[in-house]
Write a protein that holds these residues in place. Sequence first.
Motif, PDB file in Angstrom:
ATOM      1  N   ALA A   1       7.469  -1.804  -1.844  1.00 54.80           N
ATOM      2  CA  ALA A   1       6.568  -1.350  -0.776  1.00 54.80           C
ATOM      3  C   ALA A   1       7.161  -1.698   0.581  1.00 54.80           C
ATOM      4  CB  ALA A   1       5.198  -2.010  -0.925  1.00 54.80           C
ATOM      5  N   ASP A   2       6.852  -0.853   1.559  1.00 59.85           N
ATOM      6  CA  ASP A   2       7.252  -1.168   2.929  1.00 59.85           C
ATOM      7  C   ASP A   2       6.056  -1.244   3.871  1.00 59.85           C
ATOM      8  OD1 ASP A   2       6.648   1.536   3.265  1.00 59.85           O
ATOM      9  OD2 ASP A   2       8.712   2.142   3.658  1.00 59.85           O
ATOM     10  N   LYS A   3       4.858  -1.050   3.328  1.00 61.55           N
ATOM     11  CA  LYS A   3       3.615  -1.182   4.098  1.00 61.55           C
ATOM     12  C   LYS A   3       2.632  -2.015   3.278  1.00 61.55           C
ATOM     13  CE  LYS A   3       4.999   1.650   7.332  1.00 61.55           C
ATOM     14  NZ  LYS A   3       5.764   1.066   8.376  1.00 61.55           N
ATOM     15  N   TYR A   4       1.866  -2.860   3.986  1.00 58.58           N
ATOM     16  CA  TYR A   4       0.991  -3.807   3.307  1.00 58.58           C
ATOM     17  C   TYR A   4      -0.398  -3.843   3.934  1.00 58.58           C
ATOM     18  CZ  TYR A   4       5.209  -5.383   1.033  1.00 58.58           C
ATOM     19  OH  TYR A   4       6.346  -5.415   0.284  1.00 58.58           O
ATOM     20  N   PHE A   5      -1.353  -4.287   3.127  1.00 55.40           N
ATOM     21  CA  PHE A   5      -2.727  -4.537   3.540  1.00 55.40           C
ATOM     22  C   PHE A   5      -2.893  -6.053   3.584  1.00 55.40           C
ATOM     23  CE2 PHE A   5      -7.316  -4.943   2.660  1.00 55.40           C
ATOM     24  CZ  PHE A   5      -7.831  -4.024   3.567  1.00 55.40           C
TER      25      PHE A   5
ATOM     26  N   VAL B   1     -12.025   2.938   7.381  1.00 54.69           N
ATOM     27  CA  VAL B   1     -10.637   2.842   7.823  1.00 54.69           C
ATOM     28  C   VAL B   1      -9.791   3.052   6.573  1.00 54.69           C
ATOM     29  CG1 VAL B   1      -8.901   1.375   8.899  1.00 54.69           C
ATOM     30  CG2 VAL B   1     -11.302   1.221   9.632  1.00 54.69           C
ATOM     31  N   ILE B   2      -8.863   4.049   6.627  1.00 58.95           N
ATOM     32  CA  ILE B   2      -8.125   4.411   5.417  1.00 58.95           C
ATOM     33  C   ILE B   2      -6.612   4.188   5.529  1.00 58.95           C
ATOM     34  CG2 ILE B   2      -9.941   6.033   4.758  1.00 58.95           C
ATOM     35  CD1 ILE B   2      -7.916   8.318   5.405  1.00 58.95           C
ATOM     36  N   GLY B   3      -6.135   3.622   6.631  1.00 55.80           N
ATOM     37  CA  GLY B   3      -4.715   3.280   6.718  1.00 55.80           C
ATOM     38  C   GLY B   3      -3.991   4.016   7.819  1.00 55.80           C
ATOM     39  N   GLY B   4      -2.759   3.697   7.932  1.00 54.34           N
ATOM     40  CA  GLY B   4      -1.901   2.789   7.195  1.00 54.34           C
ATOM     41  C   GLY B   4      -1.941   1.366   7.738  1.00 54.34           C
ATOM     42  N   GLN B   5      -0.837   0.697   7.514  1.00 53.58           N
ATOM     43  CA  GLN B   5      -0.756  -0.728   7.797  1.00 53.58           C
ATOM     44  C   GLN B   5      -1.181  -1.068   9.220  1.00 53.58           C
ATOM     45  OE1 GLN B   5       2.809  -2.943   6.523  1.00 53.58           O
ATOM     46  NE2 GLN B   5       2.884  -3.825   8.574  1.00 53.58           N
ATOM     47  N   SER B   6      -0.657  -0.376  10.203  1.00 56.05           N
ATOM     48  CA  SER B   6      -0.965  -0.677  11.607  1.00 56.05           C
ATOM     49  C   SER B   6      -2.443  -0.470  11.916  1.00 56.05           C
ATOM     50  CB  SER B   6      -0.106   0.192  12.532  1.00 56.05           C
ATOM     51  OG  SER B   6      -0.507   0.028  13.870  1.00 56.05           O
ATOM     52  N   VAL B   7      -3.005   0.601  11.395  1.00 59.92           N
ATOM     53  CA  VAL B   7      -4.426   0.889  11.637  1.00 59.92           C
ATOM     54  C   VAL B   7      -5.291  -0.154  10.937  1.00 59.92           C
ATOM     55  CG1 VAL B   7      -6.275   2.583  11.238  1.00 59.92           C
ATOM     56  CG2 VAL B   7      -4.047   3.326  12.114  1.00 59.92           C
TER      57      VAL B   7
ATOM     58  N   ILE C   1       0.812  -1.224   0.000  1.00 59.22           N
ATOM     59  CA  ILE C   1       0.000   0.000   0.000  1.00 59.22           C
ATOM     60  C   ILE C   1       0.842   1.269   0.000  1.00 59.22           C
ATOM     61  CG2 ILE C   1      -2.028  -1.069   1.046  1.00 59.22           C
ATOM     62  CD1 ILE C   1      -1.178   0.159   3.751  1.00 59.22           C
ATOM     63  N   GLY C   2       2.107   1.184   0.351  1.00 61.08           N
ATOM     64  CA  GLY C   2       2.907   2.396   0.403  1.00 61.08           C
ATOM     65  C   GLY C   2       4.378   2.103   0.559  1.00 61.08           C
ATOM     66  N   CYS C   3       5.155   3.167   0.344  1.00 60.10           N
ATOM     67  CA  CYS C   3       6.594   3.069   0.531  1.00 60.10           C
ATOM     68  C   CYS C   3       7.103   4.445   0.949  1.00 60.10           C
ATOM     69  CB  CYS C   3       7.273   2.614  -0.756  1.00 60.10           C
ATOM     70  SG  CYS C   3       9.033   2.268  -0.526  1.00 60.10           S
TER      71      CYS C   3
END
Length: 162
Positions: free
Chosen positions: A125-129, A97-103, A13-15
Amino acid sequence: MKAIVAVDLNWGIGCAGELLEVIPEDMKFFKEKTIGKVLIMGRGTFDSLPGRAPLKDRLNIVLSKDYSFEDSRLTVCRSLDEVFENIKGYDTKDIYVIGGQSVFTQFMPYCTEAYVTKIHKTYSADKYFPNLYKEDSWELVSESEIKEFKSVEYNFLKYRKK
């Protein structure tokens, strides 16, 4: 409660605090779904918003353990319990809920639907769903035709908790 997210083929989902890809139709879809609704996000997601400003015409709730972080334009919560206290007067279908990974990780057990923009490409990427395709408790209930923006293919998926 619903999740809304754009993911790559590996469910990234993001980097480095940025989205993997900005697709105008995805941004439009996100706005249409969330306008007038309640958004739950982490501090990193808030910091990544344009101008570090709350998204207009929505209640922006930011979950942050940083007690020095305050912003009068937001509802800042320090725990899941505090988030749930702040949303108890709202219909759960109006909460995204719109993120990020932890949320996402913390709130997915409470979500009953997920809107996923699937980008048919792999990014660094360093964050995932969570990979809902592999989750037994989730089922794909609809998907759009494949679209293209600047040679990047994507489509819109909707998952529902079984």
